[in-house]
Design a protein around this motif. Structure first.
Motif, PDB file in Angstrom:
ATOM      1  N   THR A  17       0.806  -1.030   0.168  1.00  0.00           N
ATOM      2  CA  THR A  17       0.175  -0.070   0.004  1.00  0.00           C
ATOM      3  C   THR A  17       0.760   1.198   0.135  1.00  0.00           C
ATOM      4  N   TRP A  72     -19.541   7.552  -2.620  1.00  0.00           N
ATOM      5  CA  TRP A  72     -18.218   7.257  -2.492  1.00  0.00           C
ATOM      6  C   TRP A  72     -17.890   5.636  -3.241  1.00  0.00           C
ATOM      7  N   GLU A  75     -13.591   4.110  -0.645  1.00  0.00           N
ATOM      8  CA  GLU A  75     -13.361   4.622   0.550  1.00  0.00           C
ATOM      9  C   GLU A  75     -14.007   6.028   0.744  1.00  0.00           C
ATOM     10  N   GLN A  77     -14.066   9.634   3.739  1.00  0.00           N
ATOM     11  CA  GLN A  77     -13.313  10.283   4.983  1.00  0.00           C
ATOM     12  C   GLN A  77     -14.350  10.640   5.903  1.00  0.00           C
ATOM     13  N   TRP A  84     -10.019   7.571   7.375  1.00  0.00           N
ATOM     14  CA  TRP A  84     -10.671   6.944   6.286  1.00  0.00           C
ATOM     15  C   TRP A  84     -11.247   5.597   6.512  1.00  0.00           C
ATOM     16  N   SER A  86     -11.409   2.763   4.366  1.00  0.00           N
ATOM     17  CA  SER A  86     -11.190   2.290   3.065  1.00  0.00           C
ATOM     18  C   SER A  86     -11.671   0.904   3.033  1.00  0.00           C
ATOM     19  N   ARG A  89     -11.336  -0.639  -0.535  1.00  0.00           N
ATOM     20  CA  ARG A  89     -10.352  -0.416  -1.283  1.00  0.00           C
ATOM     21  C   ARG A  89      -9.030  -1.074  -0.936  1.00  0.00           C
ATOM     22  N   TYR A  95      -1.850   4.643  -0.015  1.00  0.00           N
ATOM     23  CA  TYR A  95      -1.882   5.201   1.058  1.00  0.00           C
ATOM     24  C   TYR A  95      -1.405   6.722   0.909  1.00  0.00           C
ATOM     25  N   GLN A 101      -5.790   5.263   7.043  1.00  0.00           N
ATOM     26  CA  GLN A 101      -6.873   4.631   6.314  1.00  0.00           C
ATOM     27  C   GLN A 101      -7.333   3.133   6.909  1.00  0.00           C
ATOM     28  N   LEU A 103      -8.843  -0.415   6.714  1.00  0.00           N
ATOM     29  CA  LEU A 103      -9.014  -1.557   5.632  1.00  0.00           C
ATOM     30  C   LEU A 103      -9.728  -2.673   6.290  1.00  0.00           C
ATOM     31  N   SER A 178     -11.172  -1.035  -6.096  1.00  0.00           N
ATOM     32  CA  SER A 178     -11.663  -0.041  -5.431  1.00  0.00           C
ATOM     33  C   SER A 178     -13.412  -0.198  -5.794  1.00  0.00           C
TER      34      SER A 178
END
Length: 193
Positions: A17, A72, A75, A77, A84, A86, A89, A95, A101, A103, A178
Motif C-alpha cells: 500500500t 463514494w 473509501e 473520509q 478514512w 477504506s 479499497r 496510502y 486509512q 482496511l 476499489s
C-alpha cells in the motif's frame, strides 16, 4: 505459532500500500475505533451510505456526528479528521501521507480473509500506541506475555495468526480493487440507547 506471521502480514501490507506502518486488527470497525480513540474528535461528518457498525460506533464512543449524502467508491473520509474508512479499497501505493486509512478483509472485500482489518499510517508514535491498544496493551514482541510487567490501555482486537499468514500468501495475487457498493441510507435507521 509466534507473532512473526502478524508482523510479516503488516510488513507485506505496508510494502503493497505504500504506508510506512500498518497495524493489523480483527476488523475494520475496530481499526476505525482505535483511530477515533486516538485522535478524539468531538464531531464528525461522514456519508450516510455506510455499514451500520459505523454510526453504531459513534454512539458507543459518544461522538456527535451528521450523516451526509456523499457518494463514494472504495473509501470515504470522516470529514474534519485524518481518518478514512477504506474498507472497499485495496490497491498498490494507495496510502495517503498524513492519514489513517482503515482496511477491511471481510467477506466480499477486495481480499477476503474473514474478520481482519488494518490501519495504514505514517506516524511512528501512533503506530506503537495503536499496536499496543489492539493487543490488550501488550508489546507482542515480548513472549511469553507474562514477561511484560506493565500494561497500558488495551483492547482484544488482534487478528488470528492463521488469517495473517493467509493474508501474506494471498496479497501478491490480489488485483487492485476499489469497489462501489450501495449501502442503505443510515439516516433511515434509529439507534436506541
Amino acid at each position: 505459532m509466534s507473532f512473526d506471521c502478524l508482523f510479516k502480514f503488516e510488513q507485506d501490507l505496508a510494502e503493497y500500500t505504500g504506508a510506512p506502518y500498518v497495524v493489523a486488527t480483527d476488523g475494520c470497525t475496530h481499526a476505525i475505533e482505535l483511530c477515533l480513540r486516538h485522535d478524539r474528535p468531538q464531531f464528525l461528518a461522514f456519508t450516510a451510505f455506510t455499514y451500520l457498525s459505523v454510526p453504531m460506533l459513534m454512539h458507543h464512543l459518544q461522538i456527535n456526528y451528521v450523516l451526509t449524502s456523499e457518494e463514494w467508491c472504495g473509501e470515504y473520509q470522516f470529514h474534519g479528521t485524518r481518518i478514512w474508512d477504506s474498507a472497499r479499497r485495496l490497491e498498490r501505493n494507495m496510502y495517503r501521507p498524513g492519514q489513517m486509512q482503515c482496511l477491511s478483509f471481510g467477506y466480499s472485500k477486495p481480499m477476503s480473509l474473514g474478520k481482519v482489518g488494518a490501519v495504514l499510517l505514517d506516524d511512528e508514535a501512533t503506530y506503537h500506541t495503536l499496536s499496543a491498544w489492539r493487543s490488550d496493551g501488550r508489546n507482542l514482541r515480548v513472549e511469553p506475555w507474562q514477561d511484560q510487567l506493565a500494561f497500558g490501555h488495551g483492547f482484544h482486537y488482534c487478528p488470528t495468526l492463521d488469517d495473517c499468514e493467509r493474508g501474506s500468501q494471498l496479497l501478491p495475487g490480489i488485483k487492485p480493487a476499489s469497489q462501489k457498493v450501495v449501502y442503505p441510507d443510515c439516516r433511515n435507521i434509529t439507534i436506541v440507547r
